[in-house]
Scaffold this motif. Sequence first.
Motif, PDB file in Angstrom:
ATOM      1  N   ALA A 258      24.283  12.427   0.125  1.00 16.08           N
ATOM      2  CA  ALA A 258      23.345  12.848   1.158  1.00 16.08           C
ATOM      3  C   ALA A 258      22.429  11.688   1.504  1.00 16.08           C
ATOM      4  O   ALA A 258      22.073  10.875   0.644  1.00 16.08           O
ATOM      5  CB  ALA A 258      22.517  14.052   0.701  1.00 16.08           C
ATOM      6  N   ALA A 259      22.070  11.617   2.783  1.00 13.22           N
ATOM      7  CA  ALA A 259      21.022  10.708   3.235  1.00 13.22           C
ATOM      8  C   ALA A 259      19.714  11.495   3.164  1.00 13.22           C
ATOM      9  O   ALA A 259      19.537  12.457   3.904  1.00 13.22           O
ATOM     10  CB  ALA A 259      21.302  10.240   4.663  1.00 13.22           C
ATOM     11  N   THR A 260      18.841  11.117   2.263  1.00 10.73           N
ATOM     12  CA  THR A 260      17.687  11.952   1.925  1.00 10.73           C
ATOM     13  C   THR A 260      16.373  11.378   2.452  1.00 10.73           C
ATOM     14  O   THR A 260      16.260  10.198   2.758  1.00 10.73           O
ATOM     15  CB  THR A 260      17.600  12.150   0.408  1.00 10.73           C
ATOM     16  N   ILE A 261      15.387  12.260   2.505  1.00 12.01           N
ATOM     17  CA  ILE A 261      14.095  11.955   3.120  1.00 12.01           C
ATOM     18  C   ILE A 261      13.134  11.335   2.104  1.00 12.01           C
ATOM     19  O   ILE A 261      13.068  11.764   0.945  1.00 12.01           O
ATOM     20  CB  ILE A 261      13.480  13.237   3.709  1.00 12.01           C
ATOM     21  N   THR A 262      12.353  10.354   2.588  1.00 17.95           N
ATOM     22  CA  THR A 262      11.315   9.717   1.759  1.00 17.95           C
ATOM     23  C   THR A 262      10.032   9.566   2.582  1.00 17.95           C
ATOM     24  O   THR A 262       9.495   8.468   2.709  1.00 17.95           O
ATOM     25  CB  THR A 262      11.754   8.339   1.253  1.00 17.95           C
ATOM     26  N   MET A 300      18.782   7.194  -0.147  1.00 16.22           N
ATOM     27  CA  MET A 300      17.489   7.490   0.473  1.00 16.22           C
ATOM     28  C   MET A 300      17.355   6.800   1.822  1.00 16.22           C
ATOM     29  O   MET A 300      17.690   5.625   1.956  1.00 16.22           O
ATOM     30  CB  MET A 300      16.345   7.002  -0.423  1.00 16.22           C
ATOM     31  N   MET A 301      16.864   7.502   2.805  1.00 16.51           N
ATOM     32  CA  MET A 301      16.483   6.875   4.065  1.00 16.51           C
ATOM     33  C   MET A 301      15.070   6.320   3.872  1.00 16.51           C
ATOM     34  O   MET A 301      14.078   6.880   4.334  1.00 16.51           O
ATOM     35  CB  MET A 301      16.568   7.885   5.209  1.00 16.51           C
ATOM     36  N   PHE A 321      11.027   5.548  -8.135  1.00 14.87           N
ATOM     37  CA  PHE A 321      11.196   6.971  -8.432  1.00 14.87           C
ATOM     38  C   PHE A 321      12.675   7.340  -8.500  1.00 14.87           C
ATOM     39  O   PHE A 321      13.118   8.012  -9.435  1.00 14.87           O
ATOM     40  CB  PHE A 321      10.490   7.817  -7.370  1.00 14.87           C
ATOM     41  N   ALA A 322      13.457   6.891  -7.522  1.00 12.39           N
ATOM     42  CA  ALA A 322      14.881   7.231  -7.489  1.00 12.39           C
ATOM     43  C   ALA A 322      15.621   6.672  -8.695  1.00 12.39           C
ATOM     44  O   ALA A 322      16.567   7.292  -9.195  1.00 12.39           O
ATOM     45  CB  ALA A 322      15.513   6.721  -6.199  1.00 12.39           C
ATOM     46  N   ASN A 329      21.988   6.413  -7.248  1.00 11.97           N
ATOM     47  CA  ASN A 329      20.987   6.331  -6.196  1.00 11.97           C
ATOM     48  C   ASN A 329      21.066   4.981  -5.493  1.00 11.97           C
ATOM     49  O   ASN A 329      21.378   3.960  -6.112  1.00 11.97           O
ATOM     50  CB  ASN A 329      19.586   6.538  -6.770  1.00 11.97           C
ATOM     51  N   ALA A 330      20.782   4.980  -4.218  1.00 11.05           N
ATOM     52  CA  ALA A 330      20.772   3.757  -3.425  1.00 11.05           C
ATOM     53  C   ALA A 330      19.635   3.835  -2.414  1.00 11.05           C
ATOM     54  O   ALA A 330      19.189   4.925  -2.048  1.00 11.05           O
ATOM     55  CB  ALA A 330      22.103   3.564  -2.706  1.00 11.05           C
TER      56      ALA A 330
END
Length: 471
Positions: A258-262, A300-301, A321-322, A329-330
């Motif tokens: 998933a491309a996730t929100i930050t 993460m985006m 954090f990731a 994680n990337a």
Amino acid sequence: MKRSPLLLPSLLSVLMSTAAAAPLRGLWVDAFGSGFKNETEIKKLVQDARTLGLNALFAQVVRRADCYCLKSTFPVTEDINVPKGFDPLEVLIREAHSAGLQVHAWVIVHAMTSSEVALPRNPLHPINAHGLDEFADTWLTFNNAGEALVSKDYYFDLAHPGVVKFFADGLRSLAQNYALDGIMLDRIRYPDPVKISAPIWGYNPYSLSRYFRETGATRIPLPQDRKWMDWRRDQVSLLVKHLYLEVKNAKPSIWFSAATITYGPPPKTQEGFKTTRTYAEVLQNWPQWLKEGFLELNVMMNYKRQSKAPQDQWYAGWVDFAAKQAGVNASGIAWYLNDFAGIQAQTQKAVNTHMGWAGYSYRFPNLGNYTSNPTVTTEYEALKNLLPSGEAFDGAPLPSTSLKGQLKGKEVSGIAVELWKSGKLLARTVTDATGYFGFTQLPVGSVELRVLKVRKTLNVQERRVNDAGVY
């Protein structure tokens, strides 16, 4: 365009240091411009990716419920730039694999269509079959003012059973019919609030009826009602788990990402994540998905301007954090927000934290291009020479030891499902909008499934999606 001669060797050394560990070196390729719509574009994309030293492409195969492919249950795109009978995804996979590149199908989840473009002609496209003319059972989400359209986009409501089934069927068909290396979910969340003060989406009539039935609420909830926020956040997580189980059951060797929100300042702890804008505004809980094993690759985006404080600290904080989370994680880097020095610094941070990275994006490769020139230009030609080649990204892990099942009939959502082992409660979940339920990270061996009046003994096998059946 000017570039510093001192920057080139420095950035090269940063990026070359990633090769030994074979981390992700990815590139997002969107479908709103050129990239993979015909064979010529695909060959150029693959050659550019090789020159960039990449090992994975995230191609926006599903844009607004339409697929740049011919062999899925999603409606085929009506993009006039795709030749009739041409299958962009199939050709991209063929060309990319021959060059040693992975292809991940990038799937936008909550976008249905835009008011800025002509409506799709296909009567089966969701905006036609389940849009505004089907208000009693529309798949659209609404805000608490009763609006389906704010700004320019129409969005799916992720708590509607039709939407859940639409994406489960679609992703399963992609996994079954194409030699993909991965499937990436994007916008797997509620839309951004119109005002920062409150998340206001999710007021689909059917979804509200579910909420009333499952929680006992009797009034339409206010946007910041805690129970309402928690319920909608749970719907997103249940959908991600459902999609993970269906994809991994169809193809165990595929990456599920998933491309996730930050958004905003980063948290320092898991509990601190619950104070972030990501958790509170768009109702996305990606650390939980990683922890429970139904998200394998989190990209993460992490779109921050390195030259603007405190965004530079925010970028670094989200990487830190990731790095403490489960799974792989990337860090996604916004090339369009940064000059070469910013790209260098953010890549260096990812590398120092033993993390892969992905660039956004193929069309917008450097500062200013996002608004001034949304095409691939000589600026891109200069950028691609900065990035060296390296080793292939690792293959996906086998599925978490998992279990899936289904309840059939009316009002089957929100039903408690339990697994017991040796007389003790092992795990508990609830059914999603479709009556689907799933468990991940289970021990192997005999367990007892308890749902409604059913008591059934099941034998859970390791590293696979076990099927509990239909009830």
